[in-house]
Each structure stands twice: as structure tokens, then as C-alpha cells.
Design an enzyme around this catalytic site. Structure first.
Site, PDB file in Angstrom:
ATOM      1  N   ARG A 105      -4.226   6.892  -3.638  1.00  0.00           N
ATOM      2  CA  ARG A 105      -3.845   5.656  -2.953  1.00  0.00           C
ATOM      3  C   ARG A 105      -3.449   4.604  -3.989  1.00  0.00           C
ATOM      4  O   ARG A 105      -4.047   4.528  -5.059  1.00  0.00           O
ATOM      5  CB  ARG A 105      -5.006   5.136  -2.111  1.00  0.00           C
ATOM      6  CG  ARG A 105      -5.374   6.013  -0.940  1.00  0.00           C
ATOM      7  CD  ARG A 105      -6.648   5.472  -0.276  1.00  0.00           C
ATOM      8  NE  ARG A 105      -6.974   6.146   0.955  1.00  0.00           N
ATOM      9  CZ  ARG A 105      -7.725   7.253   1.040  1.00  0.00           C
ATOM     10  NH1 ARG A 105      -8.194   7.806  -0.054  1.00  0.00           N
ATOM     11  NH2 ARG A 105      -7.993   7.797   2.209  1.00  0.00           N
ATOM     12  N   ARG A 126      -2.238   6.021   8.273  1.00  0.00           N
ATOM     13  CA  ARG A 126      -1.682   4.868   8.980  1.00  0.00           C
ATOM     14  C   ARG A 126      -0.460   5.276   9.790  1.00  0.00           C
ATOM     15  O   ARG A 126       0.664   4.877   9.485  1.00  0.00           O
ATOM     16  CB  ARG A 126      -1.297   3.760   7.985  1.00  0.00           C
ATOM     17  CG  ARG A 126      -2.434   3.051   7.301  1.00  0.00           C
ATOM     18  CD  ARG A 126      -3.354   2.276   8.246  1.00  0.00           C
ATOM     19  NE  ARG A 126      -2.687   1.317   9.086  1.00  0.00           N
ATOM     20  CZ  ARG A 126      -2.552   0.026   8.808  1.00  0.00           C
ATOM     21  NH1 ARG A 126      -3.042  -0.460   7.686  1.00  0.00           N
ATOM     22  NH2 ARG A 126      -1.941  -0.772   9.646  1.00  0.00           N
ATOM     23  N   GLU A 145     -12.029   6.843  -5.184  1.00  0.00           N
ATOM     24  CA  GLU A 145     -12.104   6.427  -3.784  1.00  0.00           C
ATOM     25  C   GLU A 145     -13.534   6.641  -3.272  1.00  0.00           C
ATOM     26  O   GLU A 145     -14.251   7.512  -3.761  1.00  0.00           O
ATOM     27  CB  GLU A 145     -11.103   7.253  -2.955  1.00  0.00           C
ATOM     28  CG  GLU A 145     -10.909   6.788  -1.550  1.00  0.00           C
ATOM     29  CD  GLU A 145     -10.232   5.433  -1.438  1.00  0.00           C
ATOM     30  OE1 GLU A 145     -10.549   4.719  -0.458  1.00  0.00           O
ATOM     31  OE2 GLU A 145      -9.396   5.087  -2.283  1.00  0.00           O
ATOM     32  N   TYR A 150       3.475   6.052   3.097  1.00  0.00           N
ATOM     33  CA  TYR A 150       2.502   7.123   3.269  1.00  0.00           C
ATOM     34  C   TYR A 150       3.255   8.443   3.317  1.00  0.00           C
ATOM     35  O   TYR A 150       4.125   8.629   4.168  1.00  0.00           O
ATOM     36  CB  TYR A 150       1.684   6.904   4.543  1.00  0.00           C
ATOM     37  CG  TYR A 150       0.844   5.658   4.439  1.00  0.00           C
ATOM     38  CD1 TYR A 150      -0.446   5.717   3.919  1.00  0.00           C
ATOM     39  CD2 TYR A 150       1.344   4.405   4.797  1.00  0.00           C
ATOM     40  CE1 TYR A 150      -1.217   4.570   3.777  1.00  0.00           C
ATOM     41  CE2 TYR A 150       0.587   3.258   4.655  1.00  0.00           C
ATOM     42  CZ  TYR A 150      -0.688   3.352   4.150  1.00  0.00           C
ATOM     43  OH  TYR A 150      -1.443   2.224   3.994  1.00  0.00           O
ATOM     44  N   ARG A 168       3.139   4.871 -16.294  1.00  0.00           N
ATOM     45  CA  ARG A 168       3.567   4.705 -17.682  1.00  0.00           C
ATOM     46  C   ARG A 168       4.831   5.488 -17.999  1.00  0.00           C
ATOM     47  O   ARG A 168       5.493   5.230 -18.988  1.00  0.00           O
ATOM     48  CB  ARG A 168       2.434   5.104 -18.632  1.00  0.00           C
ATOM     49  CG  ARG A 168       1.216   4.232 -18.497  1.00  0.00           C
ATOM     50  CD  ARG A 168       1.527   2.784 -18.848  1.00  0.00           C
ATOM     51  NE  ARG A 168       0.378   1.924 -18.577  1.00  0.00           N
ATOM     52  CZ  ARG A 168       0.484   0.710 -18.095  1.00  0.00           C
ATOM     53  NH1 ARG A 168       1.665   0.213 -17.796  1.00  0.00           N
ATOM     54  NH2 ARG A 168      -0.580  -0.013 -17.896  1.00  0.00           N
ATOM     55  N   ARG A 199       0.824  -1.208   0.000  1.00  0.00           N
ATOM     56  CA  ARG A 199       0.000   0.000   0.000  1.00  0.00           C
ATOM     57  C   ARG A 199       0.852   1.249   0.000  1.00  0.00           C
ATOM     58  O   ARG A 199       1.949   1.280   0.534  1.00  0.00           O
ATOM     59  CB  ARG A 199      -0.861   0.053   1.271  1.00  0.00           C
ATOM     60  CG  ARG A 199      -2.022  -0.887   1.321  1.00  0.00           C
ATOM     61  CD  ARG A 199      -3.183  -0.490   0.426  1.00  0.00           C
ATOM     62  NE  ARG A 199      -3.453   0.927   0.394  1.00  0.00           N
ATOM     63  CZ  ARG A 199      -4.318   1.569   1.176  1.00  0.00           C
ATOM     64  NH1 ARG A 199      -5.011   0.918   2.072  1.00  0.00           N
ATOM     65  NH2 ARG A 199      -4.511   2.860   1.052  1.00  0.00           N
ATOM     66  N   CYS A 238      -7.314   2.796 -12.703  1.00  0.00           N
ATOM     67  CA  CYS A 238      -7.649   3.893 -11.790  1.00  0.00           C
ATOM     68  C   CYS A 238      -9.124   3.793 -11.420  1.00  0.00           C
ATOM     69  O   CYS A 238      -9.942   3.332 -12.213  1.00  0.00           O
ATOM     70  CB  CYS A 238      -7.410   5.249 -12.458  1.00  0.00           C
ATOM     71  SG  CYS A 238      -5.699   5.720 -12.609  1.00  0.00           S
TER      72      CYS A 238
END
Length: 123
Positions: A89, A115, A77, A107, A62, A6, A74
């Protein structure tokens, strides 16, 4: 073993250049911290909050050498009241020998608030 890695980053403005550069920065940090090569990547999911519409963040992937054939998509969210704004994210699925606790989830910027328990693990 396929593991999910992540990452998240925020931008200050809904501008193409900022979205692509921030996404590229995040991708490069994820690759560096987890010793990833494109050949070991099964797929990449990238989401963006509803306030980011100037460009697809996947454009950044890319631009990376060797990533031409990596499947990427893509999506938007979920819209949750009070959630972090202008956030990108990434969920990268990678073939790796690392255990779950050896994976470095990345992050950056305001996304560190998502997080905080994992921030100390970032190298």
C-alpha cells in the site's frame, strides 16, 4: 493544498523482483493518473503485509528518475485476521490544486477488493 493519494497492489510471491516491479507499476500509475511531479511530493509512506520480506518496496521509488530527494519510508501493515495477503500500500502526500473528488486513488490486482467504490474512478 497537500492531499493524500492512496494506492495498493498485490503480488503473487515474496520475491524481490516481483515486489519492486509491482511497486514501480503502482507508483507510475499513481503519477500518471494524478499528474504528479516529484517536486510536488512531500512524502511517501509504503506499507507491506507481513508476508512480504524479500525487499523494501521503496526501492522501486528510487528507480524512478527525479525521485532521489523525495522522503520515503517503509513499514509493516497491521496484522488483521482475514486481511488481504501479499499487499503493498502507498500513501503519497502531494501538493496539488485538485479537490478530494478529483484525486485518483489506484488499486491494482487483488487490491481492487480493498476499495471497489473507487475502481470506477480510475481512468
Amino acid at each position: 493544498m497537500i492531499r493524500g493519494i492512496r494506492g495498493a497492489i498485490t503480488v503473487d510471491a515474496n520475491e524481490e523482483k516481483e515486489i519492486v516491479e509491482a511497486t514501480e507499476r503502482l507508483l507510475q500509475e499513481m503519477v500518471k493518473q494524478n499528474d504528479i511531479t516529484p517536486e510536488r511530493v512531500a512524502s511517501v509512506f509504503i506499507s507491506a503485509t507481513q508476508d512480504l520480506t524479500a525487499q523494501f518496496p521503496a526501492k522501486a521509488l528510487r528507480r524512478l528518475e527525479g525521485w532521489t530527494f523525495v522522503p520515503v519510508t517503509c513499514m509493516q501493515e497491521m496484522i488483521v485476521p482475514g486481511s488481504l495477503e501479499k499487499c503493498i500500500r502507498i500513501m503519497m502526500h502531494v501538493d496539488t490544486e485538485r479537490s478530494q473528488n478529483e484525486i485518483s486513488h489506484i488499486y491494482l490486482e487483488k487490491a481492487k477488493n480493498l476499495r471497489p467504490d473507487l475502481i470506477d474512478k480510475q481512468a
